[in-house]
Design an enzyme around this catalytic site. Structure first.
Site, PDB file in Angstrom:
ATOM      1  N   THR A  18       0.950  -1.245  -0.133  1.00 35.23           N
ATOM      2  CA  THR A  18       0.018   0.089  -0.001  1.00 35.23           C
ATOM      3  C   THR A  18       0.619   1.208  -0.025  1.00 35.23           C
ATOM      4  OG1 THR A  18      -1.798   1.086   1.162  1.00 35.23           O
ATOM      5  CG2 THR A  18      -0.141  -0.016   2.594  1.00 35.23           C
ATOM      6  N   ARG A  19       0.217   2.288  -0.643  1.00 35.38           N
ATOM      7  CA  ARG A  19       1.150   3.491  -0.512  1.00 35.38           C
ATOM      8  C   ARG A  19      -0.081   4.626  -0.142  1.00 35.38           C
ATOM      9  NH1 ARG A  19      -0.722   3.854  -6.079  1.00 35.38           N
ATOM     10  NH2 ARG A  19      -1.457   5.814  -6.413  1.00 35.38           N
TER      11      ARG A  19
ATOM     12  N   HIS B 170      -8.078   1.867   5.559  1.00 35.73           N
ATOM     13  CA  HIS B 170      -9.372   1.950   6.313  1.00 35.73           C
ATOM     14  C   HIS B 170      -9.962   0.537   6.879  1.00 35.73           C
ATOM     15  CE1 HIS B 170      -8.973   6.121   5.729  1.00 35.73           C
ATOM     16  NE2 HIS B 170      -8.880   5.931   4.266  1.00 35.73           N
TER      17      HIS B 170
ATOM     18  N   ARG C 103      -6.966  -4.327  -7.947  1.00 36.53           N
ATOM     19  CA  ARG C 103      -7.390  -3.687  -9.273  1.00 36.53           C
ATOM     20  C   ARG C 103      -6.523  -2.504  -9.717  1.00 36.53           C
ATOM     21  NH1 ARG C 103     -10.808  -0.115 -11.825  1.00 36.53           N
ATOM     22  NH2 ARG C 103     -12.059  -0.825 -13.396  1.00 36.53           N
TER      23      ARG C 103
ATOM     24  N   HIS D 123      -9.901  -2.381   4.175  1.00 38.79           N
ATOM     25  CA  HIS D 123      -8.601  -2.823   3.952  1.00 38.79           C
ATOM     26  C   HIS D 123      -8.255  -3.789   4.917  1.00 38.79           C
ATOM     27  CE1 HIS D 123      -7.958   1.148   2.077  1.00 38.79           C
ATOM     28  NE2 HIS D 123      -7.892   0.546   0.976  1.00 38.79           N
TER      29      HIS D 123
ATOM     30  N   VAL E 259      12.467  42.073   1.596  1.00 37.55           N
ATOM     31  CA  VAL E 259      13.342  40.971   1.304  1.00 37.55           C
ATOM     32  C   VAL E 259      14.443  41.169   0.656  1.00 37.55           C
ATOM     33  CG1 VAL E 259      13.142  38.784  -0.345  1.00 37.55           C
ATOM     34  CG2 VAL E 259      11.022  39.468   1.127  1.00 37.55           C
TER      35      VAL E 259
END
Length: 577
Positions: A200-201, A205, A294, A208, A438
């Site tokens: 998994t990446r 939940h 899938r 899963h 800046v």
């Protein structure tokens, strides 16, 4: 004797363990050699070569192995391998470091300058990137790996075996970073003989959890949650958040069923080719089964809505080589929630007419963004808590308002007034980056050439992005006269939060007429060179989110317009905070 499957190729190529007695000698040698500083992706590949995750590889692929893998998923000796593992270098690096066949070159970590390994160069070759793009990734130039191949990867590859010197140092989740040998030893200690690996990446939940538990029970196995924490798809949730989710989810498994280990992989999103690669890697880590879903490791669809890969191409690819890899494919079952019985079931087992519920990824992101409720049937409260901590509601997210226009256009006055208004409303820290300020504090060495103006704006963008990432409101008011520079700066800032480009379109004549400091007069006389609007151009923005004019509007009304823009974007709550 181990009951776990043999690594791919029969022997785990743990180069760190193999070279332990020689490491001091190798380190001393590495200090005398030219050094190649590795990129983040190269470091990910190096780590998995050194620890055996890419067994049977012992180095970066030479030309013969590369060609075989690209065209036929096989190295020169016939071993199955589906993704080319290459060390890309530029012509300049080749010449500067003397990279050629027979040379030894130190490979160094860009993060801390530690010497990690020495490569003995077998060959230096120029790959056919067109063939690689087509055979490995499918050929669609919108594919992220193909864009990387053409736009980021350098033009030459270096092949050669490695001598290990040091392991890569990590400072996060050290206790979860198992090498293949360590994970195998962990399984042996637990007495596990069947292990279902779950790639998994993304956050996990309740669905899963249900599908992995079902897969383990059906096979009388245990579960290895093995998420990728190297490079994933751009836009993915950061691995810190994801690992906290996995840790929160783990106690929801039956006692002793599941373990968590992190994989420092640089994904290529190569669909079927990647699935074969993932299966080999999991076998090297001791897994006997591998869940493939899938569109496994696919990047989705291109700009025309066409999927890069078929939905089950990855399953078919691994199934084809199942016997050779020696790992069993577990098809990912789409799970759906049945509210009447408070349970999850595979979609293909649900009777027609049965009431089901689901929340899409898009809907989940909307609920996180807006603070809307996420029901417990979808995800566990402890998981939702982690996600909400990392994804605050819209009105608590950082953002940048970039004001651009001529000197004396009113942009600085607008910026100051907007800062006061936002501070009055409270709710988040507000920072004002005035152009001249800046220049004095961050860019004193820069002049007013086009190149220096570009550098100055990018520095502003970097500071703004860092502040917005921490949840601050940032108001920046440089002149920013060039369209391309604004485009680059905007991309930098948008990586950390919303950006609103406000063109303060006060006419040059009005700016010059009301100039009480006399800077326009000095520019007209030639005392000041490179002055925007006098002898240097101002390119009118083509994509401004708001256009205002201080010659026709007062500051209060302009600030009100900006506040309305922020409110309509959800960045200020109903109380204006």
């Amino acid at each position: 004797m181990s009951s776990l499957p043999q690594p791919h190729g029969g022997v785990l190529k743990d180069l760190i363990a193999r070279d332990a007695p020689r490491r001091q000698q190798l380190f001393e040698e590495s200090e005398t050699l030219p050094a190649l500083v590795l990129t983040e992706r190269q470091l990910c590949d190096l780590e998995l070569i050194l620890n055996g995750g890419f067994s049977p590889l012992e180095g970066f692929m030479n030309e013969a192995d590369y060609n075989g893998v690209v065209t036929d998923c096989r190295m020169a000796d016939g071993a199955l391998f589906s993704i080319p593992i290459t060390l890309d270098v530029s012509k300049e690096q080749i010449e500067e470091l003397g990279i050629k066949a027979g040379a030894r070159v130190t490979l160094r970590d860009f993060r801390d300058d530690r010497n990690l390994a020495i490569i003995t160069v077998e060959d230096v070759y120029k790959p056919n990137k067109e063939v690689e793009a087509k055979e490995v990734f499918g050929g669609d130039e919108e594919h992220p790996a193909i864009r990387y191949l053409y736009n980021t990867a350098k033009e030459y590859y270096v092949g050669g075996k490695l001598d290990a010197i040091n392991k890569l140092d990590h400072y996060d989740y050290v206790g979860l970073r198992y090498t293949p040998a360590e994970l195998r030893a962990h399984f042996e200690k637990l007495g596990w003989t069947k292990i279902v690996a779950f790639q998994t990446r993304n956050p996990m939940h309740r669905a899963h959890r249900e599908l992995t538990v079902r897969a383990a029970r059906d096979r009388q196995a245990n579960v290895l949650i093995h998420p990728v924490v190297g490079l994933t798809k751009p836009g993915d949730i950061d691995h810190f958040t994801r690992v906290r989710v996995y840790q929160a989810l783990l106690p929801r498994y039956p006692n002793g069923m599941a373990a968590l280990g992190l994989l420092p992989l640089a994904m290529r999103m190569a669909g079927p080719r990647e699935a074969i690669w993932h299966a080999i890697i999991r076998k090297n880590h001791g897994a006997t089964h591998f869940i493939i879903g899938r569109d496994h490791a696919g990047p989705g669809s291109n700009s025309k809505g066409v999927d890069f890969y078929g939905p089950y191409d990855a399953q078919y690819a691994v199934e084809k080589y199942k016997e050779e890899i020696g790992i069993e494919v577990v098809p990912f079952q789409m799970m759906t929630y049945l509210p009447d019985t408070d349970e999850y079931m595979p979609v293909d087992q649900v009777k027609a007419g049965t009431k089901t519920l689901n929340i899409s990824g898009t809907e989940l992101r909307r609920r996180l963004r807006t603070g809307a409720a996420i029901p417990e049937w979808f995800s566990y409260p402890e998981v939702v808590k982690v996600l909400r901590e990392s994804h605050p509601p819209r009105h608590k997210q950082g953002f940048t308002v970039l004001l651009t226009g001529y000197i004396n256009s009113g942009k600085d006055a607008i910026g100051r007034a907007l800062q006061v208004t936002l501070n009055q409303q409270a709710g988040r820290s507000t920072t004002l980056l005035l152009g001249e300020q800046v220049r004095q504090e961050l860019s004193t060495e820069l002049g007013f050439s086009k190149e220096d103006r570009h550098k100055n704006l990018q520095r502003i963008a970097f500071v703004a992005a860092e502040l917005a990432r921490a949840g601050a409101a940032v108001i920046a008011s440089p002149i920013a006269p060039y369209e391309q520079s604004r485009k680059v700066a905007r991309a930098t800032m948008e990586a950390s939060g919303s950006v609103f480009l406000v063109h303060v379109a006060t006419p040059l004549e009005f700016c010059e007429k009301t100039d009480k400091r006399g800077v326009y007069a000095r520019a007209r006389s030639g005392e000041i060179k490179g002055f925007t609007g006098v002898d240097d151009p101002y390119e009118v923005p083509t994509n401004a989110d708001l256009v205002v004019d201080a010659s026709k509007q007062n500051i209060r009304n302009i600030v009100h317009e900006i506040i309305l823009l922020l409110e309509s974007s959800g960045l200020l709550d109903s109380n204006g905070n």
